[in-house]
Design a protein around this motif. Structure first.
Motif, PDB file in Angstrom:
ATOM      1  N   LEU A   1      27.578  38.299  35.898  1.00 47.63           N
ATOM      2  CA  LEU A   1      26.519  38.785  35.005  1.00 47.63           C
ATOM      3  C   LEU A   1      27.070  39.825  34.028  1.00 47.63           C
ATOM      4  N   LEU A   2      27.859  40.769  34.558  1.00 43.74           N
ATOM      5  CA  LEU A   2      28.440  41.819  33.719  1.00 43.74           C
ATOM      6  C   LEU A   2      29.415  41.217  32.703  1.00 43.74           C
TER       7      LEU A   2
ATOM      8  N   PHE B   1      39.139  33.454  44.006  1.00 37.08           N
ATOM      9  CA  PHE B   1      38.637  33.927  42.705  1.00 37.08           C
ATOM     10  C   PHE B   1      38.684  35.455  42.630  1.00 37.08           C
ATOM     11  N   TYR B   2      38.267  36.115  43.723  1.00 36.23           N
ATOM     12  CA  TYR B   2      38.352  37.582  43.767  1.00 36.23           C
ATOM     13  C   TYR B   2      39.811  38.022  43.578  1.00 36.23           C
ATOM     14  N   GLY B   3      40.722  37.322  44.274  1.00 34.09           N
ATOM     15  CA  GLY B   3      42.149  37.650  44.193  1.00 34.09           C
ATOM     16  C   GLY B   3      42.658  37.507  42.769  1.00 34.09           C
ATOM     17  N   MET B   4      42.282  36.385  42.113  1.00 31.09           N
ATOM     18  CA  MET B   4      42.723  36.152  40.731  1.00 31.09           C
ATOM     19  C   MET B   4      42.157  37.227  39.804  1.00 31.09           C
ATOM     20  N   TYR B   5      40.896  37.591  40.052  1.00 34.04           N
ATOM     21  CA  TYR B   5      40.225  38.596  39.216  1.00 34.04           C
ATOM     22  C   TYR B   5      40.966  39.941  39.304  1.00 34.04           C
ATOM     23  N   LEU B   6      41.260  40.347  40.538  1.00 35.78           N
ATOM     24  CA  LEU B   6      41.928  41.646  40.734  1.00 35.78           C
ATOM     25  C   LEU B   6      43.364  41.611  40.222  1.00 35.78           C
TER      26      LEU B   6
ATOM     27  N   ILE C   1      37.334  34.349  34.506  1.00 32.72           N
ATOM     28  CA  ILE C   1      37.489  34.083  35.951  1.00 32.72           C
ATOM     29  C   ILE C   1      36.144  34.285  36.657  1.00 32.72           C
ATOM     30  N   ALA C   2      35.446  35.380  36.317  1.00 30.12           N
ATOM     31  CA  ALA C   2      34.163  35.679  36.979  1.00 30.12           C
ATOM     32  C   ALA C   2      33.126  34.613  36.656  1.00 30.12           C
ATOM     33  N   ILE C   3      33.072  34.193  35.375  1.00 30.53           N
ATOM     34  CA  ILE C   3      32.061  33.205  34.974  1.00 30.53           C
ATOM     35  C   ILE C   3      32.359  31.833  35.599  1.00 30.53           C
TER      36      ILE C   3
END
Lengths: 72, 236
Positions: B72-73, B134-139, B158-160
């Motif tokens: 969302l952000l 996905f969390y790992g890729m984001y961080l 990545i988040a979307i």
């Protein structure tokens, strides 16, 4: 009573390891985040200390900088 | 539109809030642990191993909630071009990742006595593992890319993309034959198939976990703001 809580009808090892893993993860994340925060705060203080009087005045004019300094 | 949302306005609050949130978290967690480990009844089928639910379920809920917030952000950042959204998302991600790992590990511990295996390529577990990736890729993206514009674009993407996995996790137990049971709590249809003696500790533990993620978010957000200000001092 204590034995019942520890043994959990034979499932104690599973239950306690799940709760321990959770609490250890919480503690580790809290400590890492706190250390990163303190490191940045320290870096800010040392950078601020190396500013000349005019630069320090300019830096102090910003709300966030004043707030950071008040917490150090 | 987002003026009251600017770092200048909220830092005064976010810098003082962690100590109160930490205190509240310790109080709620203590009550929650007492309820979950001592006062709540054992299950007629699963016996005391059901108590793992009080850490597994809140961790899974919060990791899903945080990833949805990241998406969302990120969408908000694309639409409103507000960099503070990216900073908030970056500060939320670490606790979301840790909750995701807790859900996977405690689920695995719960799986051994109930299903007879530590791991199965079941739809719910696999989709939760994909969420962790996905969390790992984001961080990782925040660490790899140095250009600010580029890192915001990549992490938002990545988040979307990753949020597509959230409804898959939610409905995986209905769409496929899985080892997981269907949801016992459905807020949308007001269908709660769990006794209040178990629902109360579950609610308290969820509140404690939510407070912990708020605490980590506040500390991380303050760290990120000080980082920005450190760069500002270099430019003086």
């Amino acid at each position: 009573m204590i034995n019942e809580i520890i043994l959990m009808n034979g499932y104690g090892a599973y239950v306690w390891s799940a709760f321990s893993f959770t609490l250890i993860s919480f503690t580790a994340l809290y400590l890492v985040t706190k250390l990163q925060f303190l490191k940045e705060q320290k870096r800010f203080a040392s950078k601020f200390g190396s500013l000349n009087a005019e630069q320090a005045r300019a830096a102090r004019s910003q709300n966030i900088n004043r707030e950071i300094l008040s917490n150090i | 539109m987002f003026k009251s949302f600017e770092p200048n306005k909220i830092f005064a609050i976010t810098s003082k809030a962690p100590k109160y949130v930490l205190f509240l978290f310790i109080v709620v967690l203590t009550i929650g642990l007492t309820e979950a480990l001592v006062l709540s009844p054992e299950d007629y089928k699963q016996s005391d191993v059901i108590r793992i639910m009080y850490v597994h379920v809140p961790a899974a809920w919060i990791s899903l909630g945080i990833f949805s917030s990241l998406a969302l952000l990120s969408a908000g950042n694309f639409v409103f071009k507000n960099k503070n959204f990216a900073l908030i998302a970056k500060s939320l991600a670490p606790s979301g990742f840790v909750f995701n790992i807790i859900a996977l590990v405690t689920g695995s511990i719960w799986g051994k006595p109930t299903w007879g295996t530590w791991w199965a390529w079941d739809a719910r577990i696999t989709s939760m593992l994909i969420l962790a990736l996905f969390y790992g890729m984001y961080l990782l993206a925040w660490r790899i890319y140095e250009d600010k514009e580029q890192v915001i674009k990549v992490t938002s993407l990545i988040a979307i993309l990753g949020v597509v996995n959230v409804p898959i996790i939610k409905f995986s137990v209905e769409w496929w034959n899985t080892l997981h049971q269907p949801a016992s709590i459905n807020i949308l249809s007001n269908n709660i198939a769990i006794h209040s003696s178990m629902l109360v500790p579950l609610g308290i533990m969820t509140a404690a976990f939510a407070l912990f993620s708020l605490l980590i978010f506040l500390m991380k957000y303050n760290t990120e703001l000080i980082k920005v200000k450190n760069k500002g001092l270099d430019r003086l």
